[in-house]
Write a protein that holds these residues in place. Structure first.
Motif, PDB file in Angstrom:
ATOM      1  N   TRP A 212      13.454   0.381 -10.611  1.00  0.00           N
ATOM      2  CA  TRP A 212      13.656   1.135 -11.854  1.00  0.00           C
ATOM      3  C   TRP A 212      14.612   2.265 -11.528  1.00  0.00           C
ATOM      4  O   TRP A 212      14.403   3.013 -10.571  1.00  0.00           O
ATOM      5  CB  TRP A 212      12.329   1.694 -12.377  1.00  0.00           C
ATOM      6  CG  TRP A 212      11.551   0.641 -13.071  1.00  0.00           C
ATOM      7  CD1 TRP A 212      10.525  -0.076 -12.551  1.00  0.00           C
ATOM      8  CD2 TRP A 212      11.763   0.156 -14.402  1.00  0.00           C
ATOM      9  NE1 TRP A 212      10.082  -0.990 -13.472  1.00  0.00           N
ATOM     10  CE2 TRP A 212      10.818  -0.865 -14.618  1.00  0.00           C
ATOM     11  CE3 TRP A 212      12.663   0.475 -15.431  1.00  0.00           C
ATOM     12  CZ2 TRP A 212      10.745  -1.567 -15.825  1.00  0.00           C
ATOM     13  CZ3 TRP A 212      12.581  -0.221 -16.622  1.00  0.00           C
ATOM     14  CH2 TRP A 212      11.633  -1.216 -16.815  1.00  0.00           C
TER      15      TRP A 212
ATOM     16  N   ILE B 214       0.889  -1.162   0.000  1.00  0.00           N
ATOM     17  CA  ILE B 214       0.000   0.000   0.000  1.00  0.00           C
ATOM     18  C   ILE B 214       0.930   1.214   0.000  1.00  0.00           C
ATOM     19  O   ILE B 214       1.857   1.293   0.798  1.00  0.00           O
ATOM     20  CB  ILE B 214      -0.997  -0.022   1.171  1.00  0.00           C
ATOM     21  CG1 ILE B 214      -0.312  -0.347   2.488  1.00  0.00           C
ATOM     22  CG2 ILE B 214      -2.121  -1.001   0.882  1.00  0.00           C
ATOM     23  CD1 ILE B 214      -1.224  -0.191   3.692  1.00  0.00           C
TER      24      ILE B 214
ATOM     25  N   TYR C 187       2.519   5.035   0.113  1.00  0.00           N
ATOM     26  CA  TYR C 187       2.389   6.213   0.971  1.00  0.00           C
ATOM     27  C   TYR C 187       1.588   7.264   0.226  1.00  0.00           C
ATOM     28  O   TYR C 187       1.919   7.620  -0.909  1.00  0.00           O
ATOM     29  CB  TYR C 187       3.760   6.774   1.341  1.00  0.00           C
ATOM     30  CG  TYR C 187       4.477   5.939   2.365  1.00  0.00           C
ATOM     31  CD1 TYR C 187       3.856   5.584   3.560  1.00  0.00           C
ATOM     32  CD2 TYR C 187       5.772   5.504   2.143  1.00  0.00           C
ATOM     33  CE1 TYR C 187       4.509   4.803   4.503  1.00  0.00           C
ATOM     34  CE2 TYR C 187       6.432   4.725   3.093  1.00  0.00           C
ATOM     35  CZ  TYR C 187       5.790   4.379   4.267  1.00  0.00           C
ATOM     36  OH  TYR C 187       6.433   3.606   5.196  1.00  0.00           O
TER      37      TYR C 187
ATOM     38  N   ASP D  24      -1.287   3.788   2.215  1.00  0.00           N
ATOM     39  CA  ASP D  24      -0.778   3.762   3.578  1.00  0.00           C
ATOM     40  C   ASP D  24      -0.865   5.211   4.066  1.00  0.00           C
ATOM     41  O   ASP D  24      -0.163   6.075   3.544  1.00  0.00           O
ATOM     42  CB  ASP D  24       0.691   3.294   3.471  1.00  0.00           C
ATOM     43  CG  ASP D  24       1.309   2.959   4.814  1.00  0.00           C
ATOM     44  OD1 ASP D  24       0.667   3.210   5.837  1.00  0.00           O
ATOM     45  OD2 ASP D  24       2.452   2.452   4.804  1.00  0.00           O
TER      46      ASP D  24
ATOM     47  N   THR E 182       5.059  -2.078  -9.955  1.00  0.00           N
ATOM     48  CA  THR E 182       4.602  -3.114  -9.015  1.00  0.00           C
ATOM     49  C   THR E 182       3.135  -3.438  -9.275  1.00  0.00           C
ATOM     50  O   THR E 182       2.727  -4.600  -9.246  1.00  0.00           O
ATOM     51  CB  THR E 182       4.733  -2.625  -7.554  1.00  0.00           C
ATOM     52  OG1 THR E 182       6.012  -2.036  -7.381  1.00  0.00           O
ATOM     53  CG2 THR E 182       4.571  -3.762  -6.582  1.00  0.00           C
TER      54      THR E 182
HETATM   55  O1  ME8 Z   1       7.068   1.545   1.192  1.00  0.00           O
HETATM   56  N1  ME8 Z   1      11.416   0.957  -8.762  1.00  0.00           N
HETATM   57  O2  ME8 Z   1       5.297   2.705   0.283  1.00  0.00           O
HETATM   58  P1  ME8 Z   1       5.959   3.467  -0.955  1.00  0.00           P
HETATM   59  C1  ME8 Z   1      10.539  -0.044  -8.572  1.00  0.00           C
HETATM   60  N2  ME8 Z   1       3.872   2.353   2.436  1.00  0.00           N
HETATM   61  N3  ME8 Z   1       9.562  -0.013  -7.653  1.00  0.00           N
HETATM   62  C2  ME8 Z   1       9.456   1.072  -6.884  1.00  0.00           C
HETATM   63  C3  ME8 Z   1      10.337   2.173  -7.014  1.00  0.00           C
HETATM   64  C4  ME8 Z   1      11.355   2.078  -8.022  1.00  0.00           C
HETATM   65  N4  ME8 Z   1      12.213   3.051  -8.279  1.00  0.00           N
HETATM   66  N5  ME8 Z   1       9.974   3.105  -6.112  1.00  0.00           N
HETATM   67  C5  ME8 Z   1       8.886   2.607  -5.453  1.00  0.00           C
HETATM   68  C6  ME8 Z   1       5.908   1.930   1.225  1.00  0.00           C
HETATM   69  N6  ME8 Z   1       8.569   1.382  -5.914  1.00  0.00           N
HETATM   70  C7  ME8 Z   1       4.988   1.471   2.323  1.00  0.00           C
HETATM   71  C8  ME8 Z   1       4.551   0.071   2.016  1.00  0.00           C
HETATM   72  S1  ME8 Z   1       3.170  -2.162   2.536  1.00  0.00           S
HETATM   73  C9  ME8 Z   1       2.398  -2.839   3.832  1.00  0.00           C
HETATM   74  C10 ME8 Z   1       3.667  -0.557   3.040  1.00  0.00           C
HETATM   75  C11 ME8 Z   1       7.447   0.522  -5.480  1.00  0.00           C
HETATM   76  O3  ME8 Z   1       4.921   4.408  -1.428  1.00  0.00           O
HETATM   77  C12 ME8 Z   1       7.953  -0.774  -4.879  1.00  0.00           C
HETATM   78  O4  ME8 Z   1       6.933  -1.730  -4.902  1.00  0.00           O
HETATM   79  O5  ME8 Z   1       7.287   4.007  -0.586  1.00  0.00           O
HETATM   80  C13 ME8 Z   1       8.214  -0.363  -3.466  1.00  0.00           C
HETATM   81  O6  ME8 Z   1       8.306  -1.468  -2.597  1.00  0.00           O
HETATM   82  C14 ME8 Z   1       6.978   0.484  -3.189  1.00  0.00           C
HETATM   83  O7  ME8 Z   1       6.756   1.170  -4.445  1.00  0.00           O
HETATM   84  C15 ME8 Z   1       7.189   1.478  -2.077  1.00  0.00           C
HETATM   85  O8  ME8 Z   1       6.102   2.336  -2.038  1.00  0.00           O
END
Ligand code: ME8
Length: 631
Positions: free
Chosen positions: A292, A11, A13, A52, A25
């Protein structure tokens, strides 16, 4: 095969703007859910994503805007929620951690763990920085100040609540060892096992309300809210109706968490031990993909992230190239587990070579042939219908689920079939054959249509709309064509793109090609015979040729020089197909310094004439022996 499948994304942020990392993702999870359905249409598939919404950053951002945190989240979660349909994501539900259904689950879980003695209070002390809102250790301080902001720190002692995570280390290691495919890819599982070789500390799961009010209140400790990760991870259970909705266990038993490597520890250690404490079985699988990266000129590629300001907007890509080509590129260019660099150039090249040239052209050639020579309807099979193409791609899809979720391999299996079908058409020329042997030509056409239908089916998780359209054009239903159905000619399924020149960039050093074009304008300077004689020009015979993956201009040509073989990477793919070239005698420059193109060494150059319309390879006017000198 199981009756249920449950897929989740992290989920996200709510404060971040979605970028292609989030899009990746979510597209990957969407495609996996769609493949699960294709492999067994009777299976029930549930796909959860969401936002989140608690924590310090949200609280601060809301304060800055002068709105309540709730109002802030109500507005900002829309950026994610409304993006997904635009990217053809078919999630079953969207969960927000501020929803009452989730708050209830978190509070119940906290209470249950507290009642069982899994949560205890202990004092905690450290140097606290108000500006960074976090503790630092003595060692981390720089000149007694906060190492990040340089501001003063204060010694703070507070009581916090801890989850007895450490006691589960042995059980977790045993689980990872007994279930080698629990964490994919393999090397990530080894990293987690490595991490678990050290002692595992208990996890602080509370924040005093005095410091942070925007969180889920801890039922047994009124002055505290819970740590945002304890809250967020539980969304995976809330989403399927844990604990009260009957049947949630059936989804849970078949659950797959898809996430980036940045949050593997929270999922493989915090989450798993929380589940052990709650008495809930562990999820079936965790897939951790790479990042990425943003290739930045002259610098090391770096993770794309909002804080670095190097993000690519998924909506921008969608508007420019269409959502399905964007999805295709994401799943085609990243090998799950590895990092990948995002570049528009690579996207355009994939589109032009694989989608426009290979797949799109095959479709338009075959539809044109059916219209011209088969009355516009799918020919009946002379022999019995073949399921070979469908079975071959189904096997590749099963391999996907069992072999580490390498989506690019399944896509490659589809493209391999497309290339074989293109070769079949080129080799057998059914448009000529139909005059002498319509039945044989019909058989070939039907083979190609069956293959295209299978590709339309097994690539549909990647490009749902375009592959539905492909199937519609050839009268296919669920990957099978039916004899007698009318075909439809339409606009080209995958238009080609030209890369735009970057705007007003400082003039880069001229590429070799531009220099060459400039040099060709006007008469060249006179050279001496000695200069000319420096060139080692030879007759060579083309032994083999193939397209260079990722390029629509280059062929990799193996040349026989009589006494030796040479590999040359030649920019002639637009004028010559590989088959046309094989066996031809050409003239090559045999003493040109080698250079590398697309990772292949080119050991010479094939001479060609260029007029305004195309390019013609130069060769001897008869059967000169390979290796003969040219002067
Ligand atoms: O970590 N390349 O949320 P988040 C590939 N809220 N995937 C990427 C990326 C990139 N450069 N940047 C982000 C959180 N992602 C928490 C999660 S779950 C119970 C709570 C994707 O908004 C990837 O899936 O920071 C990463 O794990 C997620 O976005 C992080 O999203």
């Amino acid at each position: 095969m199981s009756t249920h499948a449950y897929f989740t994304t992290p989920i996200y942020y709510v404060n971040d703007r979605p970028h292609i990392g989030h899009a990746y993702t979510t597209v990957l999870t969407d495609a996996l859910a769609r493949w699960a359905r294709l492999l067994d249409p009777t299976r029930e598939v549930f796909f959860l994503t969401g936002t989140d919404e608690h924590g310090q950053k949200v609280e601060q951002a809301a304060r800055k805007r002068g709105v309540t945190p709730q109002a802030h989240c109500d507005e900002l979660h829309q950026a994610f929620k409304s993006l997904w349909p635009e990217l053809h994501i078919a999630n079953s539900d969207f969960i927000r951690t501020t929803e009452p259904r989730h708050v209830d689950v978190v509070q119940q879980a906290l209470q249950q763990l507290y009642d069982r003695g899994e949560i205890y209070a202990k004092p905690f002390a450290g140097w606290y920085s108000v500006s960074e809102e976090r503790f630092f250790t003595e060692k981390e301080l720089v000149d007694g100040k906060d190492p990040i902001s340089g501001n003063a720190v204060e010694w703070l002692e507070e009581q916090n609540w801890f989850f007895r995570m450490g006691q589960y280390r042995g059980r977790l290691v045993a689980h990872l060892e007994a279930h080698p495919d629990f964490i994919q890819p393999d090397f990530r599982r080894n990293e987690v096992l490595g991490f678990l070789r050290n002692d595992l500390e208990d996890l602080c799961i509370s924040r005093p309300k005095a410091r942070l009010a925007w969180g889920i209140p801890i039922p047994f400790a009124p002055d505290y809210v819970t740590y945002v990760w304890f809250d967020a991870l539980l969304n995976y259970l809330t989403g399927i109706g844990y604990p009260d909705t009957p049947g949630w266990e059936r989804w849970w038993a078949e659950s797959t968490h898809v996430l980036g490597k940045d949050i593997l520890t929270t999922h493989s250690v915090y989450w798993t031990t929380m589940l052990m404490a709650l008495g809930v079985p562990l999820p079936k699988r965790i897939i951790a993909h790479g990042w990425w990266l943003s290739p930045s000129a002259g610098k090391e590629a770096e993770k794309m992230s909002k804080s670095k300001g190097n993000v690519v907007s998924p909506l921008g890509m969608k508007d420019k190239y269409g959502v399905e080509v964007f999805r295709y590129f994401l799943l085609r260019d990243m090998s799950v587990g590895q990092d990948a660099s995002f570049s528009e150039e690579a996207l355009v090249q994939r589109n032009n070579t694989e989608l426009a040239n290979d797949l799109g052209n095959l479709l338009s050639r075959i539809v044109a042939l059916v219209e011209k020579s088969f009355g516009g309807v799918v020919p009946e099979y002379v022999e019995r219908p073949s399921q070979a193409a469908d079975q071959r791609l189904r096997a590749a899809a099963l391999e996907l689920v069992e072999g580490g979720y390498r989506t690019h391999q399944l896509i490659e299996a589809c493209l391999g079939l497309v290339r074989e079908l293109n070769k079949l058409v080129t080799d057998t020329a059914p448009f000529k054959l139909v005059r002498d042997d319509p039945a044989a030509a019909g058989h070939i056409v039907r083979t190609v249509l069956d293959g295209l239908a299978a590709v339309g089916k097994w690539l549909s998780p990647v490009m749902p709309e375009r592959m539905a359209e492909l199937q519609r054009r050839i009268g296919a239903v669920d990957g099978h064509v039916i004899g007698g159905t009318a075909v439809i000619r339409g606009e080209s399924l995958f238009p080609r793109f030209e890369l735009e020149a970057p705007e007003a960039a400082p003039e880069p050093p001229k590429p070799a090609k531009a220099k060459k074009a400039e040099a060709q304008k006007g008469p060249k300077a006179v050279i001496s015979y000695e200069d000319f004689a420096k060139l080692d020009l030879r007759v060579a015979q083309v032994e083999a040729a193939e397209r260079v993956e990722g390029s629509d201009k280059l062929l990799r040509v193996t040349l026989d020089l009589g006494t030796e073989k040479r590999q040359v990477v030649a920019g002639i793919a637009k004028a010559y197909g590989p088959e046309e070239l094989t066996g031809k005698l050409v003239v090559m420059v045999a003493n040109l310094a080698p250079r590398t193109l697309f990772g292949l060494e080119s050991q010479g150059m094939i001479l060609a004439a260029h007029d305004s319309s195309r390019l013609f390879v130069i060769g001897p006017d008869g059967f000169a022996a390979a290796g003969a000198e040219v002067s």
